[in-house]
Enzyme design. Structure first.
Site, PDB file in Angstrom:
ATOM      1  N   TRP A  10       0.819  -1.221   0.000  1.00  0.00           N
ATOM      2  CA  TRP A  10       0.000   0.000   0.000  1.00  0.00           C
ATOM      3  C   TRP A  10       0.855   1.275   0.000  1.00  0.00           C
ATOM      4  O   TRP A  10       0.311   2.375  -0.114  1.00  0.00           O
ATOM      5  CB  TRP A  10      -0.938   0.008   1.223  1.00  0.00           C
ATOM      6  CG  TRP A  10      -1.937  -1.114   1.211  1.00  0.00           C
ATOM      7  CD1 TRP A  10      -2.179  -2.000   0.200  1.00  0.00           C
ATOM      8  CD2 TRP A  10      -2.839  -1.475   2.270  1.00  0.00           C
ATOM      9  NE1 TRP A  10      -3.166  -2.888   0.558  1.00  0.00           N
ATOM     10  CE2 TRP A  10      -3.594  -2.590   1.824  1.00  0.00           C
ATOM     11  CE3 TRP A  10      -3.084  -0.980   3.560  1.00  0.00           C
ATOM     12  CZ2 TRP A  10      -4.563  -3.209   2.618  1.00  0.00           C
ATOM     13  CZ3 TRP A  10      -4.054  -1.587   4.340  1.00  0.00           C
ATOM     14  CH2 TRP A  10      -4.785  -2.688   3.876  1.00  0.00           C
ATOM     15  N   HIS A  94      12.946  -2.652  -1.924  1.00  0.00           N
ATOM     16  CA  HIS A  94      12.030  -2.117  -2.940  1.00  0.00           C
ATOM     17  C   HIS A  94      12.753  -1.008  -3.723  1.00  0.00           C
ATOM     18  O   HIS A  94      13.522  -0.232  -3.141  1.00  0.00           O
ATOM     19  CB  HIS A  94      10.763  -1.566  -2.277  1.00  0.00           C
ATOM     20  CG  HIS A  94       9.690  -1.248  -3.263  1.00  0.00           C
ATOM     21  ND1 HIS A  94       9.706  -0.103  -4.028  1.00  0.00           N
ATOM     22  CD2 HIS A  94       8.591  -1.950  -3.659  1.00  0.00           C
ATOM     23  CE1 HIS A  94       8.658  -0.101  -4.833  1.00  0.00           C
ATOM     24  NE2 HIS A  94       7.959  -1.214  -4.628  1.00  0.00           N
ATOM     25  N   GLU A  96      11.871   1.762  -4.751  1.00  0.00           N
ATOM     26  CA  GLU A  96      11.667   3.119  -4.231  1.00  0.00           C
ATOM     27  C   GLU A  96      12.595   3.390  -3.049  1.00  0.00           C
ATOM     28  O   GLU A  96      13.103   4.497  -2.879  1.00  0.00           O
ATOM     29  CB  GLU A  96      10.190   3.317  -3.845  1.00  0.00           C
ATOM     30  CG  GLU A  96       9.326   3.463  -5.093  1.00  0.00           C
ATOM     31  CD  GLU A  96       7.880   3.042  -4.922  1.00  0.00           C
ATOM     32  OE1 GLU A  96       7.416   2.884  -3.774  1.00  0.00           O
ATOM     33  OE2 GLU A  96       7.206   2.851  -5.950  1.00  0.00           O
ATOM     34  N   GLY A 233       1.213  -3.137  -6.346  1.00  0.00           N
ATOM     35  CA  GLY A 233       1.186  -1.793  -5.780  1.00  0.00           C
ATOM     36  C   GLY A 233      -0.175  -1.154  -5.973  1.00  0.00           C
ATOM     37  O   GLY A 233      -1.133  -1.436  -5.252  1.00  0.00           O
TER      38      GLY A 233
HETATM   39  C1  PEP Z   1       5.394  -2.069  -6.380  1.00  0.00           C
HETATM   40  O1  PEP Z   1       5.643  -0.918  -6.071  1.00  0.00           O
HETATM   41  O2  PEP Z   1       5.896  -3.019  -5.741  1.00  0.00           O
HETATM   42  C2  PEP Z   1       4.525  -2.302  -7.506  1.00  0.00           C
HETATM   43  C3  PEP Z   1       4.530  -3.477  -8.056  1.00  0.00           C
HETATM   44  O3  PEP Z   1       3.743  -1.245  -7.901  1.00  0.00           O
HETATM   45  P1  PEP Z   1       2.658  -1.215  -9.093  1.00  0.00           P
HETATM   46  O4  PEP Z   1       1.868  -2.500  -9.006  1.00  0.00           O
HETATM   47  O5  PEP Z   1       1.837  -0.021  -8.820  1.00  0.00           O
HETATM   48  O6  PEP Z   1       3.434  -1.153 -10.360  1.00  0.00           O
END
Ligand code: PEP
Length: 249
Positions: A10, A94, A96, A233
Protein backbone atom coordinates in the site's frame (compact mmCIF):
# COMPACT_ATOMS: atom_id res chain seq x y z
CA UNK A 1 5.20 -27.67 -4.33
CA UNK A 2 6.19 -24.02 -4.08
CA UNK A 3 4.09 -21.54 -2.12
CA UNK A 4 1.82 -19.25 -4.14
CA UNK A 5 1.78 -15.69 -2.82
CA UNK A 6 0.03 -12.40 -3.60
CA UNK A 7 1.10 -9.36 -1.61
CA UNK A 8 -0.35 -5.85 -1.71
CA UNK A 9 2.07 -2.99 -1.06
CA UNK A 10 0.00 0.00 0.00
CA UNK A 11 3.07 2.28 0.17
CA UNK A 12 2.33 5.74 1.69
CA UNK A 13 -1.41 5.50 1.01
CA UNK A 14 -4.50 5.05 3.21
CA UNK A 15 -5.04 6.48 6.70
CA UNK A 16 -6.16 4.39 9.68
CA UNK A 17 -9.83 4.16 8.74
CA UNK A 18 -9.10 3.53 5.07
CA UNK A 19 -6.55 0.84 5.92
CA UNK A 20 -8.85 -1.11 8.23
CA UNK A 21 -11.76 -0.73 5.79
CA UNK A 22 -9.64 -2.02 2.91
CA UNK A 23 -8.56 -5.15 4.74
CA UNK A 24 -12.13 -5.79 5.88
CA UNK A 25 -13.43 -5.43 2.32
CA UNK A 26 -10.81 -7.88 1.01
CA UNK A 27 -11.86 -10.41 3.67
CA UNK A 28 -15.56 -9.89 2.90
CA UNK A 29 -15.06 -10.32 -0.84
CA UNK A 30 -13.13 -13.54 -0.52
CA UNK A 31 -13.37 -15.72 2.57
CA UNK A 32 -11.07 -18.45 1.34
CA UNK A 33 -8.06 -17.66 -0.81
CA UNK A 34 -6.32 -20.10 -3.14
CA UNK A 35 -2.90 -18.70 -2.23
CA UNK A 36 -1.14 -16.90 0.62
CA UNK A 37 -2.21 -13.26 0.83
CA UNK A 38 -0.25 -10.43 2.43
CA UNK A 39 -0.96 -6.72 2.82
CA UNK A 40 1.62 -4.05 3.64
CA UNK A 41 0.04 -0.97 5.27
CA UNK A 42 2.05 2.02 6.49
CA UNK A 43 3.91 1.57 9.81
CA UNK A 44 1.38 3.36 12.09
CA UNK A 45 -1.42 1.03 11.00
CA UNK A 46 0.32 -2.35 11.04
CA UNK A 47 -1.12 -3.24 14.42
CA UNK A 48 -4.72 -2.29 13.64
CA UNK A 49 -4.69 -3.97 10.25
CA UNK A 50 -3.24 -7.09 11.92
CA UNK A 51 -6.02 -7.11 14.49
CA UNK A 52 -8.67 -6.74 11.80
CA UNK A 53 -7.16 -9.55 9.72
CA UNK A 54 -6.31 -11.91 12.58
CA UNK A 55 -9.34 -14.13 12.01
CA UNK A 56 -8.64 -14.35 8.26
CA UNK A 57 -5.91 -15.91 6.10
CA UNK A 58 -4.39 -12.48 5.44
CA UNK A 59 -0.91 -11.85 6.80
CA UNK A 60 0.45 -8.37 7.43
CA UNK A 61 3.90 -7.40 6.19
CA UNK A 62 6.00 -4.29 6.88
CA UNK A 63 7.22 -2.16 3.98
CA UNK A 64 10.67 -1.64 5.48
CA UNK A 65 12.78 -2.12 8.61
CA UNK A 66 15.96 -0.59 10.02
CA UNK A 67 19.29 -2.36 9.67
CA UNK A 68 20.04 -1.51 13.33
CA UNK A 69 18.45 -3.00 16.43
CA UNK A 70 17.93 0.15 18.55
CA UNK A 71 19.34 3.57 19.38
CA UNK A 72 19.38 7.21 18.33
CA UNK A 73 17.98 6.71 14.83
CA UNK A 74 15.15 9.20 14.42
CA UNK A 75 12.32 7.89 12.28
CA UNK A 76 13.55 4.30 12.11
CA UNK A 77 11.66 1.14 13.10
CA UNK A 78 13.43 -2.00 14.36
CA UNK A 79 12.77 -5.69 13.91
CA UNK A 80 12.01 -6.02 17.64
CA UNK A 81 9.38 -3.28 17.35
CA UNK A 82 7.72 -5.14 14.48
CA UNK A 83 7.89 -8.41 16.38
CA UNK A 84 6.29 -6.79 19.42
CA UNK A 85 3.13 -6.31 17.34
CA UNK A 86 3.44 -9.78 15.77
CA UNK A 87 4.73 -8.64 12.39
CA UNK A 88 6.99 -11.41 11.14
CA UNK A 89 7.52 -10.40 7.48
CA UNK A 90 9.11 -7.43 5.76
CA UNK A 91 9.77 -6.09 2.25
CA UNK A 92 13.47 -5.33 1.71
CA UNK A 93 15.09 -3.60 -1.27
CA UNK A 94 12.03 -2.12 -2.94
CA UNK A 95 13.25 0.05 -5.84
CA UNK A 96 11.67 3.12 -4.23
CA UNK A 97 13.80 2.53 -1.12
CA UNK A 98 16.87 2.04 -3.31
CA UNK A 99 16.28 5.09 -5.50
CA UNK A 100 14.53 7.65 -3.28
CA UNK A 101 16.14 6.76 0.05
CA UNK A 102 19.60 5.77 -1.18
CA UNK A 103 19.55 2.19 0.06
CA UNK A 104 22.60 0.55 -1.48
CA UNK A 105 23.77 -3.05 -1.53
CA UNK A 106 25.74 -2.63 1.71
CA UNK A 107 22.66 -1.39 3.57
CA UNK A 108 20.45 -4.06 2.03
CA UNK A 109 22.91 -6.79 2.95
CA UNK A 110 22.84 -5.59 6.58
CA UNK A 111 19.06 -5.54 6.58
CA UNK A 112 18.88 -9.05 5.14
CA UNK A 113 21.43 -10.33 7.64
CA UNK A 114 19.50 -8.85 10.58
CA UNK A 115 16.20 -10.23 9.33
CA UNK A 116 17.51 -13.77 8.92
CA UNK A 117 19.27 -13.60 12.30
CA UNK A 118 15.93 -12.66 13.86
CA UNK A 119 13.88 -15.18 11.94
CA UNK A 120 11.92 -12.59 9.96
CA UNK A 121 10.44 -13.55 6.63
CA UNK A 122 11.88 -11.40 3.83
CA UNK A 123 10.41 -10.37 0.50
CA UNK A 124 13.59 -9.27 -1.30
CA UNK A 125 12.99 -7.02 -4.34
CA UNK A 126 15.36 -6.94 -7.28
CA UNK A 127 14.98 -5.56 -10.80
CA UNK A 128 16.56 -3.53 -13.57
CA UNK A 129 15.85 0.03 -14.73
CA UNK A 130 14.64 0.88 -18.25
CA UNK A 131 18.09 2.07 -19.21
CA UNK A 132 19.60 -1.27 -18.16
CA UNK A 133 16.98 -3.24 -20.11
CA UNK A 134 17.53 -1.11 -23.20
CA UNK A 135 21.23 -1.93 -22.97
CA UNK A 136 20.32 -5.63 -22.69
CA UNK A 137 22.16 -6.08 -19.38
CA UNK A 138 19.16 -7.07 -17.22
CA UNK A 139 20.48 -10.58 -16.51
CA UNK A 140 23.83 -9.26 -15.29
CA UNK A 141 22.11 -6.58 -13.18
CA UNK A 142 19.94 -9.19 -11.46
CA UNK A 143 22.94 -11.44 -10.88
CA UNK A 144 24.95 -8.59 -9.34
CA UNK A 145 22.07 -7.47 -7.13
CA UNK A 146 21.92 -10.99 -5.69
CA UNK A 147 25.70 -11.54 -5.52
CA UNK A 148 26.33 -8.29 -3.65
CA UNK A 149 23.69 -8.90 -1.01
CA UNK A 150 21.87 -12.17 -0.43
CA UNK A 151 24.49 -14.48 -1.96
CA UNK A 152 27.22 -12.83 0.12
CA UNK A 153 25.56 -13.91 3.39
CA UNK A 154 26.48 -17.15 5.13
CA UNK A 155 23.33 -17.66 7.16
CA UNK A 156 20.25 -17.35 5.02
CA UNK A 157 17.07 -19.06 6.13
CA UNK A 158 15.81 -20.10 2.71
CA UNK A 159 12.44 -21.04 4.14
CA UNK A 160 11.95 -17.40 5.11
CA UNK A 161 12.89 -15.98 1.70
CA UNK A 162 10.66 -14.75 -1.11
CA UNK A 163 12.24 -13.09 -4.14
CA UNK A 164 10.23 -10.35 -5.87
CA UNK A 165 11.32 -9.54 -9.43
CA UNK A 166 10.21 -5.97 -10.02
CA UNK A 167 11.50 -4.29 -13.18
CA UNK A 168 11.75 -0.63 -12.18
CA UNK A 169 10.36 0.47 -15.56
CA UNK A 170 7.13 -1.43 -14.84
CA UNK A 171 6.48 -0.11 -11.32
CA UNK A 172 3.62 2.36 -11.22
CA UNK A 173 3.94 3.06 -14.96
CA UNK A 174 0.99 1.02 -16.24
CA UNK A 175 3.46 -0.84 -18.49
CA UNK A 176 3.91 -4.39 -17.24
CA UNK A 177 6.64 -6.75 -18.37
CA UNK A 178 5.12 -9.29 -20.75
CA UNK A 179 4.95 -12.94 -19.78
CA UNK A 180 8.00 -13.90 -21.91
CA UNK A 181 10.11 -11.21 -20.27
CA UNK A 182 8.92 -12.24 -16.81
CA UNK A 183 9.46 -15.97 -17.40
CA UNK A 184 12.96 -15.36 -18.80
CA UNK A 185 14.12 -13.42 -15.73
CA UNK A 186 12.39 -15.71 -13.22
CA UNK A 187 14.10 -18.71 -14.85
CA UNK A 188 17.43 -16.83 -14.66
CA UNK A 189 16.84 -16.10 -10.96
CA UNK A 190 15.90 -19.74 -10.33
CA UNK A 191 19.14 -20.90 -12.01
CA UNK A 192 21.19 -18.47 -9.92
CA UNK A 193 19.47 -19.70 -6.72
CA UNK A 194 20.13 -23.30 -7.76
CA UNK A 195 23.83 -22.58 -8.32
CA UNK A 196 24.19 -20.77 -4.99
CA UNK A 197 22.08 -22.97 -2.70
CA UNK A 198 21.68 -26.27 -4.54
CA UNK A 199 18.62 -27.34 -6.44
CA UNK A 200 16.75 -29.13 -3.68
CA UNK A 201 16.45 -26.24 -1.24
CA UNK A 202 16.32 -23.38 -3.72
CA UNK A 203 13.57 -24.95 -5.80
CA UNK A 204 11.23 -24.18 -2.92
CA UNK A 205 11.94 -20.42 -2.86
CA UNK A 206 8.95 -18.51 -4.29
CA UNK A 207 9.76 -15.94 -6.99
CA UNK A 208 6.96 -13.43 -7.45
CA UNK A 209 6.54 -10.68 -10.05
CA UNK A 210 5.73 -7.01 -9.43
CA UNK A 211 5.12 -4.14 -11.85
CA UNK A 212 1.74 -2.80 -13.00
CA UNK A 213 -0.11 -6.04 -12.24
CA UNK A 214 -3.82 -5.71 -12.95
CA UNK A 215 -6.71 -8.15 -13.21
CA UNK A 216 -6.39 -8.12 -17.01
CA UNK A 217 -2.71 -9.08 -17.17
CA UNK A 218 -2.21 -11.11 -13.99
CA UNK A 219 -3.38 -14.55 -15.11
CA UNK A 220 -1.08 -14.52 -18.17
CA UNK A 221 1.87 -13.70 -15.95
CA UNK A 222 0.87 -16.15 -13.20
CA UNK A 223 0.65 -18.93 -15.79
CA UNK A 224 4.43 -18.75 -16.37
CA UNK A 225 6.07 -21.83 -14.91
CA UNK A 226 8.60 -19.91 -12.78
CA UNK A 227 6.16 -17.29 -11.46
CA UNK A 228 4.81 -18.02 -7.98
CA UNK A 229 2.63 -14.97 -7.48
CA UNK A 230 2.76 -11.20 -7.41
CA UNK A 231 3.67 -8.08 -5.49
CA UNK A 232 0.94 -5.55 -6.29
CA UNK A 233 1.19 -1.79 -5.78
CA UNK A 234 -1.51 0.47 -7.24
CA UNK A 235 -4.05 -2.28 -7.89
CA UNK A 236 -3.90 -3.41 -4.25
CA UNK A 237 -5.41 -0.12 -3.08
CA UNK A 238 -8.83 -1.21 -4.31
CA UNK A 239 -10.34 -4.32 -2.73
CA UNK A 240 -12.04 -5.52 -5.92
CA UNK A 241 -9.00 -5.29 -8.20
CA UNK A 242 -6.80 -6.87 -5.53
CA UNK A 243 -9.24 -9.75 -5.00
CA UNK A 244 -9.56 -10.20 -8.78
CA UNK A 245 -5.78 -10.50 -9.01
CA UNK A 246 -5.77 -13.01 -6.13
CA UNK A 247 -8.48 -15.04 -7.84
CA UNK A 248 -6.55 -15.09 -11.10
CA UNK A 249 -3.69 -17.16 -9.71
C1 PEP B 1 5.39 -2.07 -6.38
O1 PEP B 1 5.64 -0.92 -6.07
O2 PEP B 1 5.90 -3.02 -5.74
C2 PEP B 1 4.53 -2.30 -7.51
C3 PEP B 1 4.53 -3.48 -8.06
O3 PEP B 1 3.74 -1.25 -7.90
P1 PEP B 1 2.66 -1.21 -9.09
O4 PEP B 1 1.87 -2.50 -9.01
O5 PEP B 1 1.84 -0.02 -8.82
O6 PEP B 1 3.43 -1.15 -10.36
Amino acid sequence: MRRKIIAGNWKMNKDLKESTSLVQEIIQKNKSFNCEVYVAPAFPFLNEVSLFSSSSQIKVIAQNVSNKSSGALTGEVSIDMLKSINIESVIIGHSERRKLFGEDDITLKMKLENCFKNNMEVFFCIGETLDMREKGIQNDVIENQLKNTLFDLNNVNLEKLVIAYEPVWAIGTGVNANSDQVQEIHCHIRNLLNLRYGKESSDLIPIIYGGSLKPDNSSNIFNCSDVDGGLVGGASLNSQTFVDIINSI
